[in-house]
Design an enzyme around this catalytic site. Sequence first.
Site, short mmCIF file in Angstrom:
data_model
loop_
_atom_site.label_atom_id
_atom_site.label_comp_id
_atom_site.label_asym_id
_atom_site.label_seq_id
_atom_site.Cartn_x
_atom_site.Cartn_y
_atom_site.Cartn_z
N ASP A 163 -14.02 -28.95 -17.68
CA ASP A 163 -13.63 -29.03 -16.27
C ASP A 163 -13.89 -30.41 -15.65
OD1 ASP A 163 -13.16 -26.34 -16.66
OD2 ASP A 163 -15.02 -25.70 -15.69
N HIS A 188 -7.77 -20.31 -23.28
CA HIS A 188 -8.96 -20.82 -23.98
C HIS A 188 -8.63 -21.78 -25.13
CE1 HIS A 188 -10.51 -17.56 -21.61
NE2 HIS A 188 -11.70 -18.10 -21.74
N GLY A 237 -22.99 -26.71 -18.72
CA GLY A 237 -22.09 -27.14 -17.65
C GLY A 237 -22.80 -27.12 -16.31
O1 F6P Z 1 -15.83 -23.72 -17.15
C1 F6P Z 1 -15.01 -23.66 -18.27
C2 F6P Z 1 -13.91 -22.63 -18.09
O2 F6P Z 1 -13.09 -22.66 -19.24
C3 F6P Z 1 -13.09 -22.78 -16.82
O3 F6P Z 1 -12.15 -23.83 -16.90
C4 F6P Z 1 -12.48 -21.41 -16.69
O4 F6P Z 1 -12.17 -21.09 -15.37
C5 F6P Z 1 -13.59 -20.51 -17.20
O5 F6P Z 1 -14.45 -21.33 -17.98
C6 F6P Z 1 -13.12 -19.35 -18.01
O6 F6P Z 1 -14.22 -18.54 -18.25
P1 F6P Z 1 -14.20 -17.34 -19.29
O7 F6P Z 1 -14.33 -17.93 -20.66
O8 F6P Z 1 -15.40 -16.55 -18.92
O9 F6P Z 1 -12.92 -16.63 -19.12
#
Ligand code: F6P
Length: 360
Positions: free
Chosen positions: A142, A267, A115
């Site tokens: 994103d 997620h 990303g």
């Molecule tokens: O960048 C992808 C993403 O899913 C974002 O949309 C979100 O803010 C972040 O990663 C969540 O991160 P983590 O998996 O560390 O909670």
Amino acid sequence: MKKIGIMTTGGDCSGLNSAIYHITRGATKRGWAVYGIIDGTDGLVATKPVVLQLDAHSIPPEMAPIAGSVLRNGNTGQNNSFERAVQMGRLPQFTKQLKKALAEINLDAIVLIGGNGSISLAWATRDIYSDLQLVCIPKTIDMDIPLTEKTIGFDTAVQQLTRFCDDLMLTARSHHRWFVVQSMGRKCGMLALTAGIAGGARAILIPEIKFDVDNLIKHIKHSDTDYGIIMVAEGVTLRGHSGEPATMISRKLTAAGISNRTAFPEHMQRAGITVPTDRILAAQMADAALNAIENNETYVMTALENGEITTVGLDAVVTSGHPDRDPNIDGLIISNAMVDLDNPLLIAADNMGIYIGETK
Ligand code: F6P
């Protein structure tokens, strides 16, 4: 014969395995040797890095569309991550170790599927890759990577989030209530906007556009239904409030007498069987990455530009978007793509009577 490595870094999304599948098959067809690096850069600096030789049969076709990454993405909390190295002031040692690990595997090229955090980091620490070719493939739910019209994983996330809204809409109707759905997307509202339209949201709030709570309330009160979806991107802020934006908005709606609940798909937006458009993009970007390696390109990212797959320089990628501080790595500036006010989807949403904030 070339010897290439593949790694997946940053947050996962659906479509990574499709990309790995196609890179492996395309490279094997060219007679190249392919190595899968487990856990990305974190894995490379581990005491015992795991690097697996892959062949055309390593990922069977039925496994290619499943979410996650067969190569895994590392664990930001671990001591062997970039994040921890920065926090502990050990970045020079960390990068030296990484370069040494890469020299030991002795690759000609590496395909980094990442990303905008990973891509900005790779550019900032580009000396690590100076002895081999570095080709990046953009992936993220994103859609915040500059210079590409699409990233792997976005369309599947839209599908996941839209399904979530479809399901909520039915219970919303039964109970005459609204659901304030909070999408992911960091500082970019593209996921919320796209899935919001697809999921029939009556209001879509994104970080790029200021909104007025009273106007949102008026809009919902004057709606021709007493139920529905209000989509809020996680990057939305409300002056004088901290915490989850969906929770803050939900409280305001409750105070105004609007029956509502919050809903957090979290997620699940990164899960789900990869949709065909993401699988196709993964195949095209895998092919473009292999062509770039064949053409001796380095420090490039595959990109979708005017509907065509091409490559763009990492220097251009990291300077083309809106600069912002990386949420995980102190001192790293990342470059974000955002929703422009003249985005056709945004204009269409406005024209359809969806409240998108105060655009005028
Ligand atoms: O960048 C992808 C993403 O899913 C974002 O949309 C979100 O803010 C972040 O990663 C969540 O991160 P983590 O998996 O560390 O909670």
